[in-house]
Design a protein around this motif. Structure first.
Motif, PDB file in Angstrom:
ATOM      1  N   ASP A  13      23.151 -11.286  -6.797  1.00  0.00           N
ATOM      2  CA  ASP A  13      22.042 -10.324  -6.736  1.00  0.00           C
ATOM      3  C   ASP A  13      21.154 -10.351  -7.969  1.00  0.00           C
ATOM      4  O   ASP A  13      20.216  -9.572  -8.065  1.00  0.00           O
ATOM      5  CB  ASP A  13      22.584  -8.914  -6.516  1.00  0.00           C
ATOM      6  CG  ASP A  13      23.335  -8.389  -7.722  1.00  0.00           C
ATOM      7  OD1 ASP A  13      23.982  -9.192  -8.411  1.00  0.00           O
ATOM      8  OD2 ASP A  13      23.276  -7.175  -7.974  1.00  0.00           O
ATOM      9  N   SER A  14      21.438 -11.232  -8.929  1.00  0.00           N
ATOM     10  CA  SER A  14      20.671 -11.230 -10.168  1.00  0.00           C
ATOM     11  C   SER A  14      20.627 -12.627 -10.767  1.00  0.00           C
ATOM     12  O   SER A  14      21.607 -13.388 -10.700  1.00  0.00           O
ATOM     13  CB  SER A  14      21.313 -10.270 -11.174  1.00  0.00           C
ATOM     14  OG  SER A  14      20.764 -10.428 -12.459  1.00  0.00           O
ATOM     15  N   THR A  32      19.388 -13.302  -2.038  1.00  0.00           N
ATOM     16  CA  THR A  32      17.992 -13.197  -1.635  1.00  0.00           C
ATOM     17  C   THR A  32      17.400 -14.593  -1.490  1.00  0.00           C
ATOM     18  O   THR A  32      17.968 -15.584  -1.968  1.00  0.00           O
ATOM     19  CB  THR A  32      17.180 -12.407  -2.677  1.00  0.00           C
ATOM     20  OG1 THR A  32      17.242 -13.104  -3.924  1.00  0.00           O
ATOM     21  CG2 THR A  32      17.722 -11.001  -2.840  1.00  0.00           C
ATOM     22  N   LYS A  49      17.558  -8.646   2.202  1.00  0.00           N
ATOM     23  CA  LYS A  49      16.545  -8.049   1.317  1.00  0.00           C
ATOM     24  C   LYS A  49      17.189  -7.341   0.135  1.00  0.00           C
ATOM     25  O   LYS A  49      16.716  -7.432  -0.987  1.00  0.00           O
ATOM     26  CB  LYS A  49      15.683  -7.062   2.104  1.00  0.00           C
ATOM     27  CG  LYS A  49      14.749  -7.727   3.076  1.00  0.00           C
ATOM     28  CD  LYS A  49      13.882  -6.704   3.774  1.00  0.00           C
ATOM     29  CE  LYS A  49      12.974  -7.407   4.773  1.00  0.00           C
ATOM     30  NZ  LYS A  49      12.149  -6.455   5.510  1.00  0.00           N
ATOM     31  N   ASN A  50      18.265  -6.613   0.390  1.00  0.00           N
ATOM     32  CA  ASN A  50      18.941  -5.847  -0.661  1.00  0.00           C
ATOM     33  C   ASN A  50      20.414  -6.243  -0.673  1.00  0.00           C
ATOM     34  O   ASN A  50      21.187  -5.809   0.177  1.00  0.00           O
ATOM     35  CB  ASN A  50      18.777  -4.346  -0.411  1.00  0.00           C
ATOM     36  CG  ASN A  50      19.349  -3.498  -1.525  1.00  0.00           C
ATOM     37  OD1 ASN A  50      20.349  -3.850  -2.149  1.00  0.00           O
ATOM     38  ND2 ASN A  50      18.719  -2.368  -1.779  1.00  0.00           N
ATOM     39  N   VAL A  51      20.788  -7.076  -1.633  1.00  0.00           N
ATOM     40  CA  VAL A  51      22.138  -7.642  -1.677  1.00  0.00           C
ATOM     41  C   VAL A  51      23.203  -6.551  -1.791  1.00  0.00           C
ATOM     42  O   VAL A  51      24.197  -6.549  -1.064  1.00  0.00           O
ATOM     43  CB  VAL A  51      22.276  -8.647  -2.842  1.00  0.00           C
ATOM     44  CG1 VAL A  51      23.712  -9.120  -2.992  1.00  0.00           C
ATOM     45  CG2 VAL A  51      21.353  -9.838  -2.629  1.00  0.00           C
ATOM     46  N   LEU A  52      23.032  -5.597  -2.715  1.00  0.00           N
ATOM     47  CA  LEU A  52      24.062  -4.580  -2.930  1.00  0.00           C
ATOM     48  C   LEU A  52      24.208  -3.654  -1.725  1.00  0.00           C
ATOM     49  O   LEU A  52      25.318  -3.217  -1.396  1.00  0.00           O
ATOM     50  CB  LEU A  52      23.773  -3.783  -4.200  1.00  0.00           C
ATOM     51  CG  LEU A  52      23.857  -4.601  -5.496  1.00  0.00           C
ATOM     52  CD1 LEU A  52      23.547  -3.725  -6.701  1.00  0.00           C
ATOM     53  CD2 LEU A  52      25.210  -5.266  -5.652  1.00  0.00           C
ATOM     54  N   PHE A  53      23.119  -3.352  -1.049  1.00  0.00           N
ATOM     55  CA  PHE A  53      23.188  -2.520   0.153  1.00  0.00           C
ATOM     56  C   PHE A  53      24.004  -3.216   1.238  1.00  0.00           C
ATOM     57  O   PHE A  53      24.892  -2.619   1.843  1.00  0.00           O
ATOM     58  CB  PHE A  53      21.770  -2.213   0.646  1.00  0.00           C
ATOM     59  CG  PHE A  53      21.732  -1.309   1.839  1.00  0.00           C
ATOM     60  CD1 PHE A  53      21.900   0.059   1.692  1.00  0.00           C
ATOM     61  CD2 PHE A  53      21.529  -1.823   3.108  1.00  0.00           C
ATOM     62  CE1 PHE A  53      21.875   0.897   2.791  1.00  0.00           C
ATOM     63  CE2 PHE A  53      21.500  -0.993   4.214  1.00  0.00           C
ATOM     64  CZ  PHE A  53      21.676   0.375   4.056  1.00  0.00           C
ATOM     65  N   GLU A  54      23.719  -4.487   1.466  1.00  0.00           N
ATOM     66  CA  GLU A  54      24.458  -5.236   2.493  1.00  0.00           C
ATOM     67  C   GLU A  54      25.913  -5.460   2.080  1.00  0.00           C
ATOM     68  O   GLU A  54      26.818  -5.404   2.910  1.00  0.00           O
ATOM     69  CB  GLU A  54      23.764  -6.572   2.782  1.00  0.00           C
ATOM     70  CG  GLU A  54      22.361  -6.429   3.345  1.00  0.00           C
ATOM     71  CD  GLU A  54      22.289  -5.636   4.643  1.00  0.00           C
ATOM     72  OE1 GLU A  54      23.251  -5.690   5.440  1.00  0.00           O
ATOM     73  OE2 GLU A  54      21.267  -4.968   4.867  1.00  0.00           O
ATOM     74  N   ILE A 155      24.801   3.579  -2.838  1.00  0.00           N
ATOM     75  CA  ILE A 155      23.594   2.799  -2.606  1.00  0.00           C
ATOM     76  C   ILE A 155      22.587   3.724  -1.934  1.00  0.00           C
ATOM     77  O   ILE A 155      22.860   4.251  -0.854  1.00  0.00           O
ATOM     78  CB  ILE A 155      23.887   1.584  -1.702  1.00  0.00           C
ATOM     79  CG1 ILE A 155      24.995   0.723  -2.295  1.00  0.00           C
ATOM     80  CG2 ILE A 155      22.628   0.771  -1.461  1.00  0.00           C
ATOM     81  CD1 ILE A 155      24.675   0.078  -3.605  1.00  0.00           C
ATOM     82  N   SER A 157      19.596   5.173   0.247  1.00  0.00           N
ATOM     83  CA  SER A 157      18.981   4.782   1.500  1.00  0.00           C
ATOM     84  C   SER A 157      18.133   5.947   2.008  1.00  0.00           C
ATOM     85  O   SER A 157      18.433   7.111   1.720  1.00  0.00           O
ATOM     86  CB  SER A 157      20.071   4.444   2.523  1.00  0.00           C
ATOM     87  OG  SER A 157      19.536   4.309   3.814  1.00  0.00           O
TER      88      SER A 157
END
Length: 200
Positions: A13-14, A32, A49-54, A155, A157
């Motif tokens: 994610d980074s 991403t 789109k959002n690695v940590l959310f998924e 996270i 949302s």
């Protein structure tokens, strides 16, 4: 990324982790579109789109109860013959599958939940809660500490904030001392590790 094997799913994610990404052995990686180029060809990117959310959503499927600390129903007063070389204060409770090393002492009103390991020559003070924890040799945990409990992570949302499961442990290596009333949360994805000869 570094610990993943060829049967694992990992995440990137980074840009701070591109060196680790380049050598990962994972078969799949949540990432991403802009970061996928840093993965080896043997690792299939799963573009989100959002690695940590998924990651949070996936982790919750594998560990559905890890976002809340459940009551340990196995707690009992320790039997002296099971821990003959350990001294206990009053009102200590211990869960199943705990290991406590020789010449260790556990203070009054301390709760050691299931599967905790405590090494030899340790001093665990009074009014302490230990959960999801591995303690090395010659460790001192002062009164009132809470170690290995779930941290506060979520996270955000628009619909509903997702609690992030905490599936790691706390690892206290040899010769660590934790000061009174400290809280050390377990890791969300990996372990929280306190190195040897550390004083907190």
């Amino acid at each position: 990324l570094v610990l993943a094997q060829n049967t694992d799913l990992t995440f990137l994610d980074s840009i701070n982790y591109i060196n680790e990404a380049k050598i990962t052995k994972a078969s799949f990686c949540l990432t991403t579109d802009s970061l996928k180029t840093f993965l080896p060809k043997s690792c299939e990117p799963i573009i989100v789109k959002n690695v940590l959310f998924e990651l949070c959503k996936i982790t919750r499927k594998f560990y559905p109860s890890a976002d809340v600390d459940s009551l340990d129903t196995t707690l009992e007063i320790p039997e002296k013959n099971s821990y003959s070389d350990v001294s206990f204060g009053a009102n200590v409770l211990i869960g199943k599958n705990c290991k406590i090393g020789r010449n260790s002492s556990i203070g009054s009103n301390t709760i050691i939940e299931h599967d905790v390991t405590i090494g030899e020559n340790c001093i665990v003070g009074s009014h302490i809660v230990l959960r999801n924890t591995v303690i090395g040799k010659s460790v001192i945990v002062q009164d009132g500490c809470k170690i290995g409990l779930k941290g506060f992570g979520f996270i955000p949302s628009k619909e509903k904030n997702l609690r992030f499961p905490h599936i790691g442990r706390v690892i206290l290596n040899d010769n660590v001392e934790i000061g009174a009333n400290c809280t050390i949360d377990r890791g969300s994805i990996g372990d929280t590790v306190i190195g040897k000869n550390t004083f907190l």
